[in-house]
Design an enzyme around this catalytic site. Structure first.
Site, short mmCIF file in Angstrom:
data_model
loop_
_atom_site.label_atom_id
_atom_site.label_comp_id
_atom_site.label_asym_id
_atom_site.label_seq_id
_atom_site.Cartn_x
_atom_site.Cartn_y
_atom_site.Cartn_z
N CYS A 105 7.15 20.69 -24.06
CA CYS A 105 7.45 22.12 -24.13
C CYS A 105 6.19 22.86 -23.69
O CYS A 105 5.13 22.72 -24.32
CB CYS A 105 7.81 22.47 -25.58
N CYS A 216 9.08 25.76 -17.54
CA CYS A 216 9.70 25.64 -18.86
C CYS A 216 10.61 24.42 -18.75
O CYS A 216 11.34 24.28 -17.76
CB CYS A 216 10.52 26.89 -19.18
N1 DGL Z 1 11.27 24.40 -23.28
C1 DGL Z 1 10.22 25.27 -23.63
C2 DGL Z 1 9.11 25.31 -22.58
O1 DGL Z 1 8.93 24.37 -21.84
C3 DGL Z 1 10.50 26.68 -24.05
C4 DGL Z 1 11.78 27.10 -24.54
C5 DGL Z 1 11.75 28.18 -25.61
O2 DGL Z 1 11.47 29.35 -25.33
O3 DGL Z 1 12.01 27.80 -26.72
O4 DGL Z 1 8.38 26.26 -22.52
#
Ligand code: DGL
Length: 286
Positions: A105, A216
């Site tokens: 993430c 993301c």
């Molecule tokens: N999947 C997460 C990232 O790579 C973010 C998603 C969220 O905002 O929860 O930043």
């Protein structure tokens, strides 16, 4: 003199073992440790895009994926809150015996990776960041659009990354707050999504970017929908491959690779509904 050099080398070796968390492991204990899972964590289902690549690069490893969908999205939250959710989840995963943690993430990495490494100095912890380095190496002097959450784009980590590369290319920041929830709902195509994508991206498409960084981990699941809006020419890049290769490198260096038979994957989510498990499995097979 020779003894002193040998002693120094031995001390260096011990420090390496202790830093990698291996110092007390021998024979069977090492084998047991190597069979422990690699924990992969995300605010929700996005990290499955990284898990897919990890499984390809490390097919004999066991994986424990944890998605915090009950608290997703993290992107609009204050940094302190993202940090404390990330620490809580890391504690849980290490207490379940994970031998390494992949923070799949970008948002959690930006907010919490330094604190996590301070808390677990002897553990292998790998983060992810927007693939700007890759984009610049493939498109020197290019126009590069970075799609990510508000939190990733406002954090110091991204500012430092941008500073490193701004001289060599034009970097456009594009916060996309609404997209994460489309993936969390399993809505990877459709009119509503196209409308949101157009609204978020349109302002950056003239002239067309050379590359679009999917900063993301949820966004690779929207790859076709994004490509439809940005057109065929920009190259879409993400950080999954770099993260998977770095994980393999760190485990190899620490002597913690599992070998011998195909590994298992366990999917866990803070939202314990049948729908979320069905969607997790679907995304893993996309
Ligand atoms: N999947 C997460 C990232 O790579 C973010 C998603 C969220 O905002 O929860 O930043």
């Amino acid at each position: 003199m020779q003894n002193l050099t040998r002693l120094r080398r031995y001390k260096k070796f011990l420090t390496f073992l202790s830093d990698s968390g291996m110092i007390f492991l021998k024979g069977g204990a090492r084998q047991r440790m190597n069979s422990k899972p690699i924990a992969v964590f995300d605010s929700g289902l996005g990290g499955i895009s990284v898990l897919r690549r990890l499984i390809q690069v490390l097919p004999e490893e066991n994986f424990l994926y944890f998605g915090d969908s009950a608290n997703a999205p993290y992107g609009p939250r204050p940094t302190e809150e993202i940090r404390s959710l990330t620490l809580e989840n890391a504690d849980r995963l290490f207490s379940r015996g994970a031998k390494a943690l992949v923070v799949a993430c970008n948002t959690a990495t930006s907010a919490a990776i330094d604190t996590l490494r301070e808390r677990y100095p002897n553990r292998i912890i790998i983060g992810i960041e927007p693939a700007l380095k890759l984009a610049v190496s493939r498109h020197p002097n290019g126009r590069i659009l970075v799609m990510a959450t508000d939190a990733t784009l406002r954090e110091k980590k991204f500012a430092t990354l941008m500073e490193r590369f701004a001289e060599h290319c034009e970097i456009l920041k594009c916060p996309c707050p609404a997209l994460v929830e489309f993936v969390e709902r399993g809505e990877l195509e459709g009119e509503a999504l196209q409308k949101v994508l157009k609204a978020e991206l349109q302002a950056h498409l003239t002239p067309a970017p050379d590359a679009v960084v999917l900063g993301c981990t949820h966004f690779p699941f929207l790859r076709s929908a994004i490509q439809r809006v940005v057109g065929d020419s920009p190259e879409l890049l993400d950080g999954a491959d770099g993260t998977a290769k770095e994980t393999k490198r760190r485990l190899t260096e620490a002597g913690l690779l599992r070998t011998g038979s195909p590994g298992k994957v366990e999917l866990v989510n803070s939202l314990q509904t049948p729908e979320i498990f069905a969607l997790s499995e679907k995304l893993l097979s996309v």
